[in-house]
Scaffold this active site. Structure first.
Site, mmCIF file in Angstrom:
data_model
loop_
_atom_site.group_PDB
_atom_site.id
_atom_site.type_symbol
_atom_site.label_atom_id
_atom_site.label_comp_id
_atom_site.label_asym_id
_atom_site.label_seq_id
_atom_site.Cartn_x
_atom_site.Cartn_y
_atom_site.Cartn_z
ATOM 1 N N HIS A 236 -18.279 -9.960 18.261
ATOM 2 C CA HIS A 236 -18.497 -10.326 19.660
ATOM 3 C C HIS A 236 -19.574 -9.443 20.256
ATOM 4 O O HIS A 236 -19.804 -8.329 19.790
ATOM 5 C CB HIS A 236 -17.219 -10.339 20.493
ATOM 6 C CG HIS A 236 -16.499 -9.048 20.602
ATOM 7 N ND1 HIS A 236 -16.902 -8.041 21.444
ATOM 8 C CD2 HIS A 236 -15.394 -8.597 19.981
ATOM 9 C CE1 HIS A 236 -16.058 -7.038 21.338
ATOM 10 N NE2 HIS A 236 -15.149 -7.334 20.458
ATOM 11 N N HIS B 21 -13.017 6.048 31.212
ATOM 12 C CA HIS B 21 -13.543 6.523 29.937
ATOM 13 C C HIS B 21 -14.944 7.032 30.242
ATOM 14 O O HIS B 21 -15.886 6.270 30.381
ATOM 15 C CB HIS B 21 -13.527 5.400 28.897
ATOM 16 C CG HIS B 21 -12.147 4.865 28.672
ATOM 17 N ND1 HIS B 21 -11.795 3.575 28.930
ATOM 18 C CD2 HIS B 21 -11.020 5.484 28.260
ATOM 19 C CE1 HIS B 21 -10.501 3.416 28.661
ATOM 20 N NE2 HIS B 21 -10.009 4.561 28.257
ATOM 21 N N TYR C 153 -4.304 -6.625 29.635
ATOM 22 C CA TYR C 153 -5.624 -6.455 29.029
ATOM 23 C C TYR C 153 -5.464 -6.389 27.518
ATOM 24 O O TYR C 153 -4.589 -5.688 27.008
ATOM 25 C CB TYR C 153 -6.260 -5.182 29.582
ATOM 26 C CG TYR C 153 -7.635 -4.880 29.051
ATOM 27 C CD1 TYR C 153 -8.706 -5.738 29.291
ATOM 28 C CD2 TYR C 153 -7.875 -3.725 28.316
ATOM 29 C CE1 TYR C 153 -9.964 -5.459 28.806
ATOM 30 C CE2 TYR C 153 -9.140 -3.424 27.835
ATOM 31 C CZ TYR C 153 -10.180 -4.297 28.077
ATOM 32 O OH TYR C 153 -11.430 -4.021 27.592
ATOM 33 N N HIS D 294 -15.446 2.736 20.525
ATOM 34 C CA HIS D 294 -16.834 3.096 20.798
ATOM 35 C C HIS D 294 -16.939 4.319 21.696
ATOM 36 O O HIS D 294 -15.958 4.793 22.265
ATOM 37 C CB HIS D 294 -17.618 1.902 21.368
ATOM 38 C CG HIS D 294 -17.273 1.532 22.778
ATOM 39 N ND1 HIS D 294 -18.221 1.266 23.729
ATOM 40 C CD2 HIS D 294 -16.087 1.383 23.400
ATOM 41 C CE1 HIS D 294 -17.639 0.959 24.867
ATOM 42 N NE2 HIS D 294 -16.344 1.023 24.691
ATOM 43 N N GLU E 255 -17.275 4.472 32.199
ATOM 44 C CA GLU E 255 -16.592 3.201 32.429
ATOM 45 C C GLU E 255 -15.304 3.421 33.214
ATOM 46 O O GLU E 255 -14.378 4.052 32.720
ATOM 47 C CB GLU E 255 -16.234 2.551 31.089
ATOM 48 C CG GLU E 255 -17.400 2.402 30.131
ATOM 49 C CD GLU E 255 -16.957 1.845 28.789
ATOM 50 O OE1 GLU E 255 -15.792 1.449 28.648
ATOM 51 O OE2 GLU E 255 -17.792 1.826 27.870
ATOM 52 N N HIS F 16 -13.178 5.795 22.956
ATOM 53 C CA HIS F 16 -12.004 5.042 23.388
ATOM 54 C C HIS F 16 -11.976 3.727 22.635
ATOM 55 O O HIS F 16 -12.898 3.408 21.888
ATOM 56 C CB HIS F 16 -12.011 4.824 24.902
ATOM 57 C CG HIS F 16 -13.270 4.203 25.427
ATOM 58 N ND1 HIS F 16 -14.425 4.920 25.622
ATOM 59 C CD2 HIS F 16 -13.569 2.928 25.779
ATOM 60 C CE1 HIS F 16 -15.373 4.119 26.073
ATOM 61 N NE2 HIS F 16 -14.889 2.902 26.164
HETATM 62 FE FE LIG Z 1 -15.712 1.035 26.707
#
Ligand SMILES: [Fe+2]
Length: 453
Positions: free
Chosen positions: A306, A379, A364, A349, A355, A385
């Site tokens: 994705h 994050h 989520y 990542h 973020e 994370h």
């Molecule tokens: Fe992220």
């Protein structure tokens, strides 16, 4: 969408026909609207005398000399000019509303953090007293960066008005309904909608249905815009026609009132004898706007892998460095997952951007537990994370049939600047001390032998 009721004491322009009465469609259009017939000058901005004895006034949202495709200003025709809507200011204290730079030496912002919803207080709170800053980034004095806030509103502002000279506000309701009575018209806002209140625009906030709680991104920098779609083309993501700007509405009210101004992180208040929401007609492209997140058309993977989460950007505020946002507002809504042979949730990542996420409703996919509606997570810059163990194991072993993620709506305020926690975020808000443990049970599977583990 229900037809908008005209607020008490407020006169509104005739509503355009259609399902969104009270609003005009489009983003960044050159709008024109008048609450009294003939109030808006035609063919010029500043006639010698304006109809109805109104005063002409320009509100500039960009420098006079900004390139024409960025230039934003609105001409207002009002009962009194704005110089009559301010007086001698006195500093006031709103101790929970913080502004960058706000770096506290004894607060550690280096970490992955998550909060439960901030509970409502016992004392009644309005839009100003109920603002709770969570993070700040950048520097308001150089008009870079942002702040994130939670608002807790249980009371309307009465004969009290506000504007921020520091920022535009992106408002993301999570519960309750609010009404923004602004100089340029009225916006009613409910969860799954967002609104942008421009820098310098005077307004008050009424509680329509409470208690109300939500998130605010305060943008000190260049205004939010729609992201370029690149090869995606002319459609999908957020479409311009789904943004709604209110028609003109005004109050002619002679009542003792206060005007509070946020300016370089400080709050100042003055007293005036009337309502400053007295714009009878206006035209221009600098105006408040609302948007229904349920009209966001997500684009994503249709075979494998994705794309980066930037594919879900609703709005972007540029930083001056091409492609590097001061703030991106990113939406994770319900959608189909169809990718083959793919780990479908967000991957692990580490990101140069920081973020801050909030949950509007539902669950989520990368964090099935713990990230709840009204909750937030941070994050920060260059901190790793990703999915917790439950999400990782579930997605690694799932049968990859087409699957619809339903009952989910979360968002991210992503900024190029590190976000610094406020005292409130670090010590008063319901921080989940065990958040880091969500990755603790991830196993080492590698044993030096090939094959799936
Ligand atoms: Fe992220």
């Amino acid at each position: 969408m229900p037809r908008q009721e005209i607020p008490r004491d407020m006169r509104q322009a005739p509503s355009p026909d259609g399902p969104h009465a009270g609003y005009m469609p489009g983003f960044g259009n050159d709008f024109e609207t008048e609450a009294l017939p003939g109030a808006l000058p035609q063919g010029m901005n500043s006639p010698q005398k304006v109809n109805y004895g109104l005063y002409g006034e320009q509100l500039s949202g960009t420098a006079f000399t900004a390139p024409s495709h960025h230039n934003e200003r609105t001409w207002c025709y009002r009962i009194r000019p704005s110089v009559k809507h301010t007086g001698r200011f006195a500093r006031i204290d709103l101790p929970y509303w913080k502004t960058a730079p706000h770096v506290l030496p004894d607060v550690t912002s280096l970490g992955q953090y998550r909060w439960d919803p901030v509970p409502h207080a016992d004392a009644p709170l309005d839009w100003l007293t109920g603002m709770r800053s969570m993070t700040t980034a950048g520097d308001v004095n150089t008009q870079t960066g942002m702040a994130s806030h939670i608002y807790l509103v249980t009371r309307s502002m009465r004969d009290a008005y506000f504007y921020s000279a520091d920022s535009e506000l992106l408002v993301v309701p999570q519960e309750g309904r609010l009404r923004f009575c602004t100089e340029l018209g009225v916006i009613d806002l409910e969860p799954q909608e967002i609104a942008i209140i421009p820098r310098g625009l005077v307004y008050r906030v009424e509680l329509l249905e409470g208690p109300a709680r939500g998130f605010v991104c305060e943008n000190y920098g260049q205004k939010f815009d729609l992201p370029g779609r690149g090869p995606i083309g002319a459609n999908c993501m957020a479409n311009r026609r789904d943004f709604k700007t209110p028609v003109a509405a005004f109050e002619d009210r002679e009542t003792p009132s206060t005007v509070t101004v946020k300016w370089c992180g400080q709050f100042h208040r003055c007293e005036i004898g009337h309502s400053p929401l007295d714009v009878v007609a206006w035209h221009g492209n600098y105006a408040p706007v609302k948007y229904d997140l349920r009209t966001y058309c997500p684009v994503g993977a249709i075979l494998f892998d994705h794309p980066d989460p930037s594919i879900f950007t609703v709005l972007t505020a540029p930083s001056g460095v091409e492609g590097t946002a001061n703030i991106d507002f990113v939406l994770f809504r319900d959608r189909w997952m169809v990718a083959e042979n793919t780990f479908r949730p967000p991957w692990y990542h580490k990101n140069v951007m920081s973020e801050l996420m909030g949950n509007i409703h539902g669950q989520y996919d990368a964090k099935p537990q713990g990230f709840v509606p009204g909750g937030m997570s941070l994050h920060n810059m260059m901190l790793p994370h990703g999915p917790d163990r439950e999400a990782f194991e579930g997605a690694s072993n799932a049968e990859l049939a087409p699957h619809k993620l339903e009952n989910t709506m979360s968002f991210m305020f992503e900024t190029r600047f590190p976000q610094h926690l406020t005292e409130f975020a670090a010590r008063e808000a319901p921080l989940q001390d065990d958040y880091l443990d969500c990755w603790a049970s991830l196993e080492k599977k590698f044993d030096g032998t090939p094959g799936e583990k």
